[in-house]
Scaffold this active site. Structure first.
Site, PDB file in Angstrom:
ATOM      1  N   HIS A 108       5.822  -5.395   8.457  1.00  0.00           N
ATOM      2  CA  HIS A 108       6.071  -6.607   9.017  1.00  0.00           C
ATOM      3  C   HIS A 108       6.297  -7.771   7.862  1.00  0.00           C
ATOM      4  CE1 HIS A 108       3.726  -5.790  12.910  1.00  0.00           C
ATOM      5  NE2 HIS A 108       5.163  -5.808  13.167  1.00  0.00           N
ATOM      6  N   CYS A 123       0.958  -1.071  -0.070  1.00  0.00           N
ATOM      7  CA  CYS A 123       0.149   0.018   0.105  1.00  0.00           C
ATOM      8  C   CYS A 123       0.767   1.265  -0.191  1.00  0.00           C
ATOM      9  CB  CYS A 123      -0.923  -0.014   1.178  1.00  0.00           C
ATOM     10  SG  CYS A 123       0.051   0.106   2.795  1.00  0.00           S
ATOM     11  N   CYS A 174      -8.820   2.838   6.977  1.00  0.00           N
ATOM     12  CA  CYS A 174      -7.708   2.726   5.588  1.00  0.00           C
ATOM     13  C   CYS A 174      -8.403   2.021   4.497  1.00  0.00           C
ATOM     14  CB  CYS A 174      -6.473   1.895   6.384  1.00  0.00           C
ATOM     15  SG  CYS A 174      -5.289   1.379   5.239  1.00  0.00           S
ATOM     16  N   GLU A 191       1.073  -0.702  16.057  1.00  0.00           N
ATOM     17  CA  GLU A 191       0.269   0.268  16.162  1.00  0.00           C
ATOM     18  C   GLU A 191      -0.630   0.641  17.081  1.00  0.00           C
ATOM     19  OE1 GLU A 191      -3.640   1.769  13.100  1.00  0.00           O
ATOM     20  OE2 GLU A 191      -2.262   0.391  12.271  1.00  0.00           O
ATOM     21  N   SER A 234      -0.774  -8.456  10.696  1.00  0.00           N
ATOM     22  CA  SER A 234      -2.304  -8.347  11.302  1.00  0.00           C
ATOM     23  C   SER A 234      -3.210  -8.400   9.687  1.00  0.00           C
ATOM     24  CB  SER A 234      -2.495  -7.389  11.795  1.00  0.00           C
ATOM     25  OG  SER A 234      -3.822  -7.009  12.137  1.00  0.00           O
ATOM     26  N   SER A 258       2.064  -5.444   3.408  1.00  0.00           N
ATOM     27  CA  SER A 258       3.445  -5.379   3.506  1.00  0.00           C
ATOM     28  C   SER A 258       4.453  -6.386   2.725  1.00  0.00           C
ATOM     29  CB  SER A 258       3.934  -5.312   5.037  1.00  0.00           C
ATOM     30  OG  SER A 258       3.170  -6.739   5.720  1.00  0.00           O
ATOM     31  N   CYS A 287       2.840   5.708   8.834  1.00  0.00           N
ATOM     32  CA  CYS A 287       2.032   5.894   7.682  1.00  0.00           C
ATOM     33  C   CYS A 287       1.171   7.287   7.979  1.00  0.00           C
ATOM     34  CB  CYS A 287       1.027   4.759   7.576  1.00  0.00           C
ATOM     35  SG  CYS A 287      -0.353   4.769   6.427  1.00  0.00           S
TER      36      CYS A 287
END
Length: 308
Positions: free
Chosen positions: A41, A12, A194, A126, A223, A266, A96
């Site tokens: 990650h 992303c 998001c 996060e 995640s 990721s 981010c």
């Protein structure tokens, strides 16, 4: 077999920005550049950056005074910033922008006198960072049951914020429970959640309508990648999380006519290619891309790196 690639999948805009910050910092300052926590990650990404001179640490106390230091895309608590400043570290913040937006929302709600509820997974970097940025007591919930157990009086003005790797679908039930419990409640609009998380989950549901098996390329500690695998299972399609092609079990796909492949936010495309190569070693494959959303969003780099 037919291999159907989800659209969108993989990196992303927040991940692209974070990796580019580390690469540009290395280009400008030379090695070593220290990175607090995994920048994203994914082991492949971390190992690639390590080979270029990045040094990954879990605590800023491990960084030599004055060294160039990057904060990961997950964001950090205010106390980490303060410690870095105390050590004279030259910090580049790769948080981010959508995570930073959640921080701002939480701070604004707390400033309005509302009790803040964070929807997220305990222990996720996060979430740890967000809890360390929003002033006052912040209550973390990850399920409807935890909403029912909140020790907040029902007449309290409340506001909720959400971990960015949760989608609208993931949070809908929890938000509904909060709204049923508290009359005076505020929260971000749906469009603030998001975009990348929602898009990738929707594309997996599309795969689930046509695939016999779904492979999710991503790290076990990611995640959003784990959630993609769960969604495949919710579609009643056998779904597996693989870090790369070496983790493919031929038995999963030997009898499949259509194998759906996606990747967490990721996971780089090179790992998707590696999984496709592994599938080719099982049977001949025909690769196509599903129709879907083409993401064009990009995030601005820190000013000191933008001219490189």
């Amino acid at each position: 077999m037919k291999v159907l690639l989800a659209q969108p999948r993989g990196f992303c805009a927040g991940v692209v920005r974070a990796i580019e910050i580390v690469e540009r910092a290395l280009a400008k300052h030379g090695a070593p550049v220290y990175v607090r926590h995994e920048i994203v990650h994914n082991r492949h990404v971390v190992e690639t950056l390590t080979s270029k001179g990045a040094v990954f640490v879990e605590d800023v106390c491990e960084v030599p005074p004055g060294a160039v230091t990057v904060f990961s895309a997950h964001g950090v608590a205010r106390s980490v910033e303060d410690e870095a400043a105390g050590r004279g570290l030259r910090v580049l913040d790769a948080t981010c922008p959508l995570v930073a937006k959640v921080h701002s929302q939480g701070i604004r709600y707390a400033g309005q006198g509302r009790t803040v509820v964070l929807i997220g997974h305990a222990g996720h970097p996060e979430v740890v960072g967000t809890l360390g940025r929003v002033p006052g007591p912040v209550h973390l919930v990850g399920s409807v049951a935890e909403v029912e157990a909140l020790p907040i009086p029902r007449d309290t003005p409340v506001a909720y914020i959400t971990q960015t790797t949760l989608s609208v679908d993931d949070t809908r039930g929890i938000i509904a429970a909060l709204q049923a419990r508290y009359a005076d409640i505020a929260g971000p609009e749906t469009r603030d959640i998001c975009y990348a998380t929602q898009n990738r989950q929707s594309s997996v549901r599309d795969l689930g309508r046509v695939a016999d098996v779904i492979l999710v390329v991503g790290a076990s500690n990611s995640s959003n990648s784990n959630r993609l695998r769960e969604i495949g299972g919710e579609c009643d399609v056998p779904s597996y999380l693989v870090a790369d092609g070496s983790m493919l079990d031929a038995a999963w796909v030997r009898d499949a006519d259509v194998v759906g492949v996606t990747a967490g936010a990721s996971a780089p495309e090179v790992l998707v290619d590696d999984v496709i190569d592994a599938l080719r070693r099982v049977r001949p494959v025909e690769v196509s891309i599903m129709p879907g959303i083409e993401e064009t969003i990009s995030f601005r780099l820190p000013a000191e790196l933008a001219d490189l």
